[in-house]
Structure formats: C-alpha cells, structure tokens
Design a protein around this motif. Structure first.
Motif, PDB file in Angstrom:
ATOM      1  N   GLN A  32       0.821  -1.211   0.000  1.00 30.05           N
ATOM      2  CA  GLN A  32       0.000   0.000   0.000  1.00 30.05           C
ATOM      3  C   GLN A  32       0.856   1.262   0.000  1.00 30.05           C
ATOM      4  OE1 GLN A  32      -3.351  -0.255  -0.263  1.00 30.05           O
ATOM      5  NE2 GLN A  32      -3.030  -2.475  -0.344  1.00 30.05           N
ATOM      6  N   GLY A  33       2.146   1.095  -0.199  1.00 28.48           N
ATOM      7  CA  GLY A  33       3.042   2.247  -0.144  1.00 28.48           C
ATOM      8  C   GLY A  33       3.922   2.182   1.078  1.00 28.48           C
ATOM      9  N   LYS A  34       4.506   3.309   1.444  1.00 33.96           N
ATOM     10  CA  LYS A  34       5.407   3.356   2.590  1.00 33.96           C
ATOM     11  C   LYS A  34       4.613   3.219   3.888  1.00 33.96           C
ATOM     12  CE  LYS A  34       8.789   6.293   0.226  1.00 33.96           C
ATOM     13  NZ  LYS A  34       9.508   7.582   0.239  1.00 33.96           N
ATOM     14  N   PRO A  35       5.268   2.794   4.971  1.00 38.47           N
ATOM     15  CA  PRO A  35       4.586   2.729   6.268  1.00 38.47           C
ATOM     16  C   PRO A  35       3.994   4.084   6.635  1.00 38.47           C
ATOM     17  CG  PRO A  35       6.707   1.622   6.372  1.00 38.47           C
ATOM     18  CD  PRO A  35       6.663   2.315   5.044  1.00 38.47           C
ATOM     19  N   ALA A  36       2.888   4.056   7.362  1.00 31.04           N
ATOM     20  CA  ALA A  36       2.195   5.301   7.665  1.00 31.04           C
ATOM     21  C   ALA A  36       1.464   5.210   8.989  1.00 31.04           C
ATOM     22  CB  ALA A  36       1.207   5.643   6.552  1.00 31.04           C
ATOM     23  N   VAL A  37       1.207   6.363   9.570  1.00 29.09           N
ATOM     24  CA  VAL A  37       0.329   6.503  10.726  1.00 29.09           C
ATOM     25  C   VAL A  37      -0.941   7.183  10.224  1.00 29.09           C
ATOM     26  CG1 VAL A  37      -0.005   7.541  12.997  1.00 29.09           C
ATOM     27  CG2 VAL A  37       2.266   6.695  12.327  1.00 29.09           C
ATOM     28  N   ALA A  38      -2.088   6.550  10.418  1.00 31.34           N
ATOM     29  CA  ALA A  38      -3.364   7.107   9.957  1.00 31.34           C
ATOM     30  C   ALA A  38      -4.247   7.408  11.162  1.00 31.34           C
ATOM     31  CB  ALA A  38      -4.067   6.139   9.015  1.00 31.34           C
ATOM     32  N   VAL A  39      -4.728   8.638  11.246  1.00 31.62           N
ATOM     33  CA  VAL A  39      -5.656   9.041  12.296  1.00 31.62           C
ATOM     34  C   VAL A  39      -6.949   9.473  11.616  1.00 31.62           C
ATOM     35  CG1 VAL A  39      -6.064  10.555  14.268  1.00 31.62           C
ATOM     36  CG2 VAL A  39      -3.724   9.830  13.720  1.00 31.62           C
ATOM     37  N   MET A  40      -8.053   8.766  11.893  1.00 32.83           N
ATOM     38  CA  MET A  40      -9.335   9.023  11.237  1.00 32.83           C
ATOM     39  C   MET A  40     -10.397   9.334  12.287  1.00 32.83           C
ATOM     40  SD  MET A  40      -9.092   5.876   8.504  1.00 32.83           S
ATOM     41  CE  MET A  40      -8.543   4.760   9.806  1.00 32.83           C
ATOM     42  N   ASP A  41     -11.305  10.242  11.947  1.00 30.48           N
ATOM     43  CA  ASP A  41     -12.357  10.607  12.897  1.00 30.48           C
ATOM     44  C   ASP A  41     -13.634  10.946  12.155  1.00 30.48           C
ATOM     45  OD1 ASP A  41     -12.626  13.613  12.399  1.00 30.48           O
ATOM     46  OD2 ASP A  41     -10.485  13.478  12.826  1.00 30.48           O
ATOM     47  N   ASN A  42     -14.721  11.081  12.903  1.00 31.54           N
ATOM     48  CA  ASN A  42     -16.020  11.443  12.343  1.00 31.54           C
ATOM     49  C   ASN A  42     -16.400  12.859  12.748  1.00 31.54           C
ATOM     50  OD1 ASN A  42     -16.478  10.988  15.066  1.00 31.54           O
ATOM     51  ND2 ASN A  42     -18.513  10.081  14.765  1.00 31.54           N
ATOM     52  N   GLY A  43     -15.396  13.742  12.730  1.00 32.99           N
ATOM     53  CA  GLY A  43     -15.621  15.128  13.139  1.00 32.99           C
ATOM     54  C   GLY A  43     -16.283  15.964  12.067  1.00 32.99           C
ATOM     55  N   ARG A  44     -16.324  17.260  12.303  1.00 32.00           N
ATOM     56  CA  ARG A  44     -17.056  18.172  11.427  1.00 32.00           C
ATOM     57  C   ARG A  44     -16.337  18.434  10.108  1.00 32.00           C
ATOM     58  NH1 ARG A  44     -14.853  20.829  15.621  1.00 32.00           N
ATOM     59  NH2 ARG A  44     -13.402  22.553  15.243  1.00 32.00           N
ATOM     60  N   GLY A  45     -15.076  18.042   9.993  1.00 35.39           N
ATOM     61  CA  GLY A  45     -14.348  18.230   8.748  1.00 35.39           C
ATOM     62  C   GLY A  45     -13.863  19.661   8.570  1.00 35.39           C
ATOM     63  N   MET A  46     -13.101  19.865   7.501  1.00 40.31           N
ATOM     64  CA  MET A  46     -12.541  21.184   7.228  1.00 40.31           C
ATOM     65  C   MET A  46     -12.912  21.633   5.823  1.00 40.31           C
ATOM     66  SD  MET A  46      -8.716  21.293   8.908  1.00 40.31           S
ATOM     67  CE  MET A  46      -8.205  19.665   8.388  1.00 40.31           C
ATOM     68  N   THR A  47     -13.164  22.927   5.697  1.00 39.25           N
ATOM     69  CA  THR A  47     -13.355  23.504   4.379  1.00 39.25           C
ATOM     70  C   THR A  47     -11.998  23.600   3.688  1.00 39.25           C
ATOM     71  OG1 THR A  47     -13.028  25.778   5.129  1.00 39.25           O
ATOM     72  CG2 THR A  47     -15.270  24.864   5.274  1.00 39.25           C
ATOM     73  N   SER A  48     -12.007  23.923   2.397  1.00 40.06           N
ATOM     74  CA  SER A  48     -10.737  24.073   1.689  1.00 40.06           C
ATOM     75  C   SER A  48      -9.910  25.204   2.298  1.00 40.06           C
ATOM     76  CB  SER A  48     -10.990  24.339   0.201  1.00 40.06           C
ATOM     77  OG  SER A  48     -11.766  25.511   0.020  1.00 40.06           O
ATOM     78  N   LYS A  49     -10.576  26.258   2.759  1.00 36.64           N
ATOM     79  CA  LYS A  49      -9.865  27.373   3.384  1.00 36.64           C
ATOM     80  C   LYS A  49      -9.226  26.936   4.692  1.00 36.64           C
ATOM     81  CE  LYS A  49      -8.792  31.780   3.926  1.00 36.64           C
ATOM     82  NZ  LYS A  49      -7.825  32.472   3.056  1.00 36.64           N
ATOM     83  N   GLN A  50      -9.955  26.207   5.511  1.00 36.27           N
ATOM     84  CA  GLN A  50      -9.398  25.739   6.779  1.00 36.27           C
ATOM     85  C   GLN A  50      -8.248  24.767   6.552  1.00 36.27           C
ATOM     86  OE1 GLN A  50     -13.093  24.268   8.274  1.00 36.27           O
ATOM     87  NE2 GLN A  50     -13.511  26.084   9.515  1.00 36.27           N
ATOM     88  N   LEU A  51      -8.380  23.925   5.531  1.00 34.75           N
ATOM     89  CA  LEU A  51      -7.301  22.995   5.205  1.00 34.75           C
ATOM     90  C   LEU A  51      -6.065  23.756   4.746  1.00 34.75           C
ATOM     91  CD1 LEU A  51      -7.040  19.925   5.272  1.00 34.75           C
ATOM     92  CD2 LEU A  51      -7.626  19.878   2.850  1.00 34.75           C
ATOM     93  N   ASN A  52      -6.284  24.804   3.971  1.00 38.98           N
ATOM     94  CA  ASN A  52      -5.179  25.643   3.536  1.00 38.98           C
ATOM     95  C   ASN A  52      -4.496  26.306   4.726  1.00 38.98           C
ATOM     96  OD1 ASN A  52      -3.861  27.252   1.126  1.00 38.98           O
ATOM     97  ND2 ASN A  52      -4.438  28.762   2.656  1.00 38.98           N
ATOM     98  N   ASN A  53      -5.299  26.782   5.679  1.00 40.82           N
ATOM     99  CA  ASN A  53      -4.738  27.426   6.860  1.00 40.82           C
ATOM    100  C   ASN A  53      -3.905  26.452   7.691  1.00 40.82           C
ATOM    101  OD1 ASN A  53      -5.958  29.811   6.178  1.00 40.82           O
ATOM    102  ND2 ASN A  53      -7.692  29.558   7.562  1.00 40.82           N
ATOM    103  N   TRP A  54      -4.350  25.190   7.732  1.00 34.85           N
ATOM    104  CA  TRP A  54      -3.590  24.194   8.496  1.00 34.85           C
ATOM    105  C   TRP A  54      -2.181  24.044   7.927  1.00 34.85           C
ATOM    106  CZ3 TRP A  54      -1.078  19.565   7.649  1.00 34.85           C
ATOM    107  CH2 TRP A  54      -0.757  18.831   8.790  1.00 34.85           C
ATOM    108  N   ALA A  55      -2.056  24.245   6.611  1.00 31.51           N
ATOM    109  CA  ALA A  55      -0.767  24.056   5.957  1.00 31.51           C
ATOM    110  C   ALA A  55       0.205  25.194   6.234  1.00 31.51           C
ATOM    111  CB  ALA A  55      -0.950  23.916   4.441  1.00 31.51           C
ATOM    112  N   VAL A  56      -0.305  26.351   6.708  1.00 34.27           N
ATOM    113  CA  VAL A  56       0.568  27.506   6.906  1.00 34.27           C
ATOM    114  C   VAL A  56       1.419  27.289   8.150  1.00 34.27           C
ATOM    115  CG1 VAL A  56       0.645  29.987   7.309  1.00 34.27           C
ATOM    116  CG2 VAL A  56      -1.063  29.028   5.766  1.00 34.27           C
ATOM    117  N   TYR A  57       2.711  27.416   7.982  1.00 34.51           N
ATOM    118  CA  TYR A  57       3.661  27.150   9.070  1.00 34.51           C
ATOM    119  C   TYR A  57       3.538  28.217  10.162  1.00 34.51           C
ATOM    120  CZ  TYR A  57       8.126  26.044  11.319  1.00 34.51           C
ATOM    121  OH  TYR A  57       9.099  25.704  12.213  1.00 34.51           O
ATOM    122  N   ARG A  58       3.475  27.772  11.398  1.00 37.93           N
ATOM    123  CA  ARG A  58       3.414  28.642  12.568  1.00 37.93           C
ATOM    124  C   ARG A  58       2.152  29.482  12.642  1.00 37.93           C
ATOM    125  NH1 ARG A  58       6.689  26.807  16.545  1.00 37.93           N
ATOM    126  NH2 ARG A  58       8.862  26.656  15.912  1.00 37.93           N
TER     127      ARG A  58
END
Length: 209
Positions: free
Chosen positions: A112-138
């Motif tokens: 399935q590819g390289k070893p990985a740690v997967a964390v999955m949940d049934n939360g409210r999810g993120m919009t594309s904007k929120q996902l973009n914000n998560w990527a911003v360092y600091r």
C-alpha cells in the motif's frame, strides 16, 4: 508627484539602476520599490520602507519536527508527536452530538506504499480554506484572524477537565506539521465538511518539495 514641466528627474530602483524605456519590463515588477529623484546619486531626504515577500526553504518545515522534538530534554519525543496528530481529531469531534469516533492505525503493508500513521475521525471536517490554513507554518489555531478562517477564533480555554477530552493538547505544543515531519516525510489530509459533499485533500511532501 509635484514635478514641474521644466524639472529634470529620474526613476531608479533601490539599487540605483535607472529605469528607462529599454529596461522597464526587466526592472519594474509587482511589488518593486522605485525612487523618484532629481539625479541618480541624490541623497535620500528621508528613510524608506520596502516590503519583502519570500518563500522559506522547505527545510524550515520538513526538518522543524526534528529540531523541536530532539530538544525535548531527554524525554522520549514520539508520544508527544502522536499526541499532536490525535489533537486534530479531538478538536474535530469536540462538538459532536453523538459518538466521537477516532481510529489510529499503524500501516506497515509495503503493498500500500510506505509505512504510515493514519488518524481518522467522524468530526465536522474542514473547508478548503481551513485545510489551507492548516498548511501555513506557525499559524496557531488559537490566533488566526482576519482572512484566516478558523473554528477556534475567540478561543477560551475550557474548565479543568482531562486534557484528553478538551482538545487542548497542542495549546503548549509545537503543532501538527512538526509532528508529521518528525514521524515521517509526508502529510496527507483528507477531509469532508459535515455540511458539504466536497472532499478536500492536502499533501505536504518532502519529496515533492
């Protein structure tokens, strides 16, 4: 600019290169600072300010986890890194009216590819904007303002309850991206907002950098 018709002037860059018809397209770009002077060697009458935009070297992100966690004063840093990753799910499910479901999987199947740690949940999810914000360092989830869309704006620390229940792990932590790049070399975030059919995916990869 208050220049009279009989007055000579030059336009230069901050390196004192004169802007002419021949080099205009090379020297004048968006965001460049220009001087309007009586002569190319005129002493500036006052201090100037120039805005600098820059893209940090990718090592700033992909090696930050190593720097942060190896400075953990002799403690085993791996549990802290995993806790940072789980904190995203704790935050996402904190407003669930039903069951909070969080699954942690350690994947070692090379097919399935390289070893990985997967964390999955049934939360409210993120919009594309929120996902973009998560990527911003600091960019702390507790201090995002203005055009940074966040569900943590106006955050107030919860009453004293077990920290595993209030999504407060990373309040004093170093963040999910540092945790990712301490554990591995790639982060893949897949999220669907609860009120949308769109699935958003973000990949931060050392190899792609």
């Amino acid at each position: 600019f208050g220049v009279t018709t009989d007055e000579n002037f030059v336009i230069t860059t901050t390196s004192r290169k004169e802007v002419t018809e021949g080099n205009f397209s090379d020297l004048v770009q968006d965001g460049v600072t220009l001087y309007l002077l009586q002569s190319i060697d005129q002493i500036l009458p006052s201090a100037t300010k120039e805005r600098i935009d820059f893209l940090p070297h990718y090592d700033t992100l992909v090696k930050s986890g190593m720097y942060e966690y190896y400075a953990s004063e002799g403690q085993n840093p791996l549990p802290f890194a995993l806790a940072e990753l789980i904190d995203n799910s704790l935050s996402a499910t904190s407003r669930n009216t039903g069951v909070r479901s969080i699954h942690i999987k350690l994947l070692f199947d090379d097919s399935q590819g390289k070893p990985a740690v997967a964390v999955m949940d049934n939360g409210r999810g993120m919009t594309s904007k929120q996902l973009n914000n998560w990527a911003v360092y600091r960019l702390s989830k507790f201090t995002r303002q203005d055009d940074f869309e966040s569900d943590h704006s106006g955050y107030v620390r919860p009453l004293p309850v077990p920290r595993s229940l209030n999504s407060d792990i990373s309040y004093f932590g170093v963040g999910g991206k540092q945790a990712v790049f301490f554990v591995g070399q790639c982060a893949r975030m897949i999220s669907r907002p609860a009120d949308s059919q769109d699935v958003h995916e973000l990949v931060l990869s050392k190899e792609e950098f």
